[in-house]
Scaffold this motif. Structure first.
Motif, PDB file in Angstrom:
ATOM      1  N   GLU A   1      -6.405  31.492  20.871  1.00 50.91           N
ATOM      2  CA  GLU A   1      -6.337  30.208  21.162  1.00 50.91           C
ATOM      3  C   GLU A   1      -7.467  28.972  20.709  1.00 50.91           C
ATOM      4  O   GLU A   1      -7.139  28.350  19.924  1.00 50.91           O
ATOM      5  CB  GLU A   1      -6.250  29.974  22.699  1.00 50.91           C
ATOM      6  CG  GLU A   1      -5.754  28.416  22.913  1.00 50.91           C
ATOM      7  CD  GLU A   1      -5.739  28.265  24.503  1.00 50.91           C
ATOM      8  OE1 GLU A   1      -4.972  27.374  24.902  1.00 50.91           O
ATOM      9  OE2 GLU A   1      -6.290  28.929  25.433  1.00 50.91           O
ATOM     10  N   THR A   2      -8.625  29.791  20.816  1.00 46.32           N
ATOM     11  CA  THR A   2      -9.941  29.029  20.382  1.00 46.32           C
ATOM     12  C   THR A   2      -9.656  28.884  18.803  1.00 46.32           C
ATOM     13  O   THR A   2     -10.102  27.473  18.152  1.00 46.32           O
ATOM     14  CB  THR A   2     -11.096  29.670  20.894  1.00 46.32           C
ATOM     15  OG1 THR A   2     -11.007  29.816  22.266  1.00 46.32           O
ATOM     16  CG2 THR A   2     -12.447  28.868  20.292  1.00 46.32           C
ATOM     17  N   ALA A   3      -9.321  29.900  18.076  1.00 47.97           N
ATOM     18  CA  ALA A   3      -9.622  29.784  16.685  1.00 47.97           C
ATOM     19  C   ALA A   3      -8.121  28.933  16.198  1.00 47.97           C
ATOM     20  O   ALA A   3      -8.551  28.122  15.379  1.00 47.97           O
ATOM     21  CB  ALA A   3      -9.373  31.375  15.949  1.00 47.97           C
ATOM     22  N   ALA A   4      -7.097  28.997  16.796  1.00 44.27           N
ATOM     23  CA  ALA A   4      -6.006  28.175  16.575  1.00 44.27           C
ATOM     24  C   ALA A   4      -6.448  26.874  16.543  1.00 44.27           C
ATOM     25  O   ALA A   4      -6.060  26.065  15.633  1.00 44.27           O
ATOM     26  CB  ALA A   4      -4.743  28.603  17.152  1.00 44.27           C
ATOM     27  N   GLU A   5      -7.027  26.479  17.600  1.00 46.19           N
ATOM     28  CA  GLU A   5      -7.333  24.955  17.797  1.00 46.19           C
ATOM     29  C   GLU A   5      -8.348  24.655  17.020  1.00 46.19           C
ATOM     30  O   GLU A   5      -8.413  23.275  16.481  1.00 46.19           O
ATOM     31  CB  GLU A   5      -7.810  24.747  19.407  1.00 46.19           C
ATOM     32  CG  GLU A   5      -6.583  25.079  20.299  1.00 46.19           C
ATOM     33  CD  GLU A   5      -6.969  24.820  21.663  1.00 46.19           C
ATOM     34  OE1 GLU A   5      -8.207  24.926  22.007  1.00 46.19           O
ATOM     35  OE2 GLU A   5      -6.147  24.774  22.553  1.00 46.19           O
ATOM     36  N   ALA A   6      -9.315  25.480  16.691  1.00 40.43           N
ATOM     37  CA  ALA A   6     -10.338  25.140  15.488  1.00 40.43           C
ATOM     38  C   ALA A   6      -9.826  24.730  14.278  1.00 40.43           C
ATOM     39  O   ALA A   6     -10.236  24.003  13.315  1.00 40.43           O
ATOM     40  CB  ALA A   6     -11.343  26.326  15.506  1.00 40.43           C
ATOM     41  N   ILE A   7      -8.510  25.089  13.829  1.00 34.90           N
ATOM     42  CA  ILE A   7      -8.091  24.821  12.460  1.00 34.90           C
ATOM     43  C   ILE A   7      -6.716  23.966  12.559  1.00 34.90           C
ATOM     44  O   ILE A   7      -6.173  23.696  11.676  1.00 34.90           O
ATOM     45  CB  ILE A   7      -7.444  26.298  11.733  1.00 34.90           C
ATOM     46  CG1 ILE A   7      -6.398  26.942  12.428  1.00 34.90           C
ATOM     47  CG2 ILE A   7      -8.856  26.927  11.371  1.00 34.90           C
ATOM     48  CD1 ILE A   7      -5.832  27.797  11.760  1.00 34.90           C
ATOM     49  N   GLY A   8      -6.403  23.581  13.695  1.00 34.42           N
ATOM     50  CA  GLY A   8      -5.371  22.315  14.121  1.00 34.42           C
ATOM     51  C   GLY A   8      -3.995  23.096  14.124  1.00 34.42           C
ATOM     52  O   GLY A   8      -3.070  22.437  14.213  1.00 34.42           O
ATOM     53  N   ALA A   9      -4.264  24.245  14.517  1.00 34.63           N
ATOM     54  CA  ALA A   9      -2.809  25.035  14.787  1.00 34.63           C
ATOM     55  C   ALA A   9      -2.657  25.139  16.329  1.00 34.63           C
ATOM     56  O   ALA A   9      -3.447  24.321  17.118  1.00 34.63           O
ATOM     57  CB  ALA A   9      -2.921  26.476  14.352  1.00 34.63           C
ATOM     58  N   ARG A  10      -1.531  25.302  16.908  1.00 34.93           N
ATOM     59  CA  ARG A  10      -1.242  25.454  18.250  1.00 34.93           C
ATOM     60  C   ARG A  10      -1.531  26.411  18.996  1.00 34.93           C
ATOM     61  O   ARG A  10      -1.109  27.599  19.010  1.00 34.93           O
ATOM     62  CB  ARG A  10       0.725  25.372  18.185  1.00 34.93           C
ATOM     63  CG  ARG A  10       0.755  24.048  17.480  1.00 34.93           C
ATOM     64  CD  ARG A  10       2.545  24.157  17.539  1.00 34.93           C
ATOM     65  NE  ARG A  10       2.836  25.346  16.631  1.00 34.93           N
ATOM     66  CZ  ARG A  10       4.179  25.842  16.400  1.00 34.93           C
ATOM     67  NH1 ARG A  10       5.159  25.264  16.916  1.00 34.93           N
ATOM     68  NH2 ARG A  10       4.236  26.625  15.295  1.00 34.93           N
ATOM     69  N   GLY A  11      -2.773  26.173  19.731  1.00 32.89           N
ATOM     70  CA  GLY A  11      -3.566  27.162  20.310  1.00 32.89           C
ATOM     71  C   GLY A  11      -2.650  27.706  21.710  1.00 32.89           C
ATOM     72  O   GLY A  11      -2.686  28.872  21.924  1.00 32.89           O
ATOM     73  N   PRO A  12      -2.208  26.660  22.493  1.00 26.92           N
ATOM     74  CA  PRO A  12      -1.327  27.556  23.636  1.00 26.92           C
ATOM     75  C   PRO A  12      -0.078  28.301  23.292  1.00 26.92           C
ATOM     76  O   PRO A  12       0.147  29.349  23.943  1.00 26.92           O
ATOM     77  CB  PRO A  12      -0.649  26.225  24.241  1.00 26.92           C
ATOM     78  CG  PRO A  12      -1.816  25.051  23.994  1.00 26.92           C
ATOM     79  CD  PRO A  12      -2.295  25.223  22.524  1.00 26.92           C
TER      80      PRO A  12
ATOM     81  N   LYS B   1       0.748  29.604  10.608  1.00 22.52           N
ATOM     82  CA  LYS B   1      -0.617  29.761  10.989  1.00 22.52           C
ATOM     83  C   LYS B   1      -0.776  30.394  11.985  1.00 22.52           C
ATOM     84  O   LYS B   1      -1.857  31.237  12.294  1.00 22.52           O
ATOM     85  CB  LYS B   1      -1.122  28.262  11.111  1.00 22.52           C
ATOM     86  CG  LYS B   1      -1.425  27.592   9.644  1.00 22.52           C
ATOM     87  CD  LYS B   1      -2.026  26.211   9.595  1.00 22.52           C
ATOM     88  CE  LYS B   1      -1.213  25.274  10.623  1.00 22.52           C
ATOM     89  NZ  LYS B   1      -1.781  23.887  10.600  1.00 22.52           N
ATOM     90  N   GLU B   2      -0.009  30.207  13.112  1.00 20.31           N
ATOM     91  CA  GLU B   2      -0.320  30.622  14.440  1.00 20.31           C
ATOM     92  C   GLU B   2      -0.186  32.272  14.540  1.00 20.31           C
ATOM     93  O   GLU B   2      -1.106  32.877  14.980  1.00 20.31           O
ATOM     94  CB  GLU B   2       0.638  30.068  15.416  1.00 20.31           C
ATOM     95  CG  GLU B   2       0.429  28.481  15.777  1.00 20.31           C
ATOM     96  CD  GLU B   2       1.032  27.442  14.706  1.00 20.31           C
ATOM     97  OE1 GLU B   2       0.612  26.591  14.955  1.00 20.31           O
ATOM     98  OE2 GLU B   2       1.587  28.113  13.753  1.00 20.31           O
TER      99      GLU B   2
END
Length: 181
Positions: A19-30, A142-143
């Motif tokens: 989740e943290t990594a996804a949010e860092a690249i603008g992907a859907r963390g949840p 990406k996710e």
């Protein structure tokens, strides 16, 4: 949590990392978090074959199996997980995470073990690398890619004796290296 406690803990850690990594690249963390919760549900059918579910110091069940049989058991957790997800009507994006979280990576430990055994066998059947790969597909979003990397990072860090930041950097990426031995 009851059938495969180590896998449960692994999935919680992968969810946090992912989740943290996804949010860092603008992907859907949840979405990555939820996918991580379910990515290894197939391990519930044979939890004792995965190190994270064995007691510390316990002998691996793989020691008595041929590497090809161990590979079948390990790789099967993906198909088994996708089947369970479909039976319980999980949404397609979650099933995609389950099917794609190893891509076509090598089940390296058992491939190397098979190759070593082949070298000492007088009848020497060559070990085909492709037969020790997950069937895929590779991550399609990406996710799913982030989940695959988070899974590999968590597994690799768990395998280190003292996982300090510098040791993690030296260990490098180990995608596809399922922690099973």
């Amino acid at each position: 949590m009851r059938r495969a406690p180590g896998t449960y803990n692994h999935s919680i850690n992968v969810a946090s990392i992912g989740e943290t990594a996804a949010e860092a690249i603008g992907a859907r963390g949840p979405l990555v978090r939820v996918g991580a919760y379910f990515h290894d549900i197939g391990k519930m059918l044979k939890p004792q074959y995965f190190t994270e579910n064995q007691g510390q110091g316990a002998a691996s069940l793989h020691e008595t199996l041929l590497p090809a049989m161990s590979r079948l058991i390990i790789v099967a957790h993906v198909k088994d997980g996708a089947d369970l997800a479909r039976q319980h009507h999980l949404p397609p994006p979650i099933i995609d995470f389950i099917e794609q979280h190893h891509g076509t990576t090598l089940v390296e430990y058992f491939y190397r073990r098979a190759a070593q055994q082949s070298e000492t066998d007088p009848n020497r059947a060559e070990v085909e690398e492709h037969s020790y790969r997950y069937p895929g597909p590779k991550p399609q979003t990406k996710e799913a890619g982030v989940l695959m990397l988070a899974d590999a990072v968590e597994s690799a860090s768990r395998a280190l004796v003292e996982p300090t930041p510098s040791r993690l950097e030296r260990a490098g990426p180990r995608h596809g290296n399922e922690s099973i031995a």
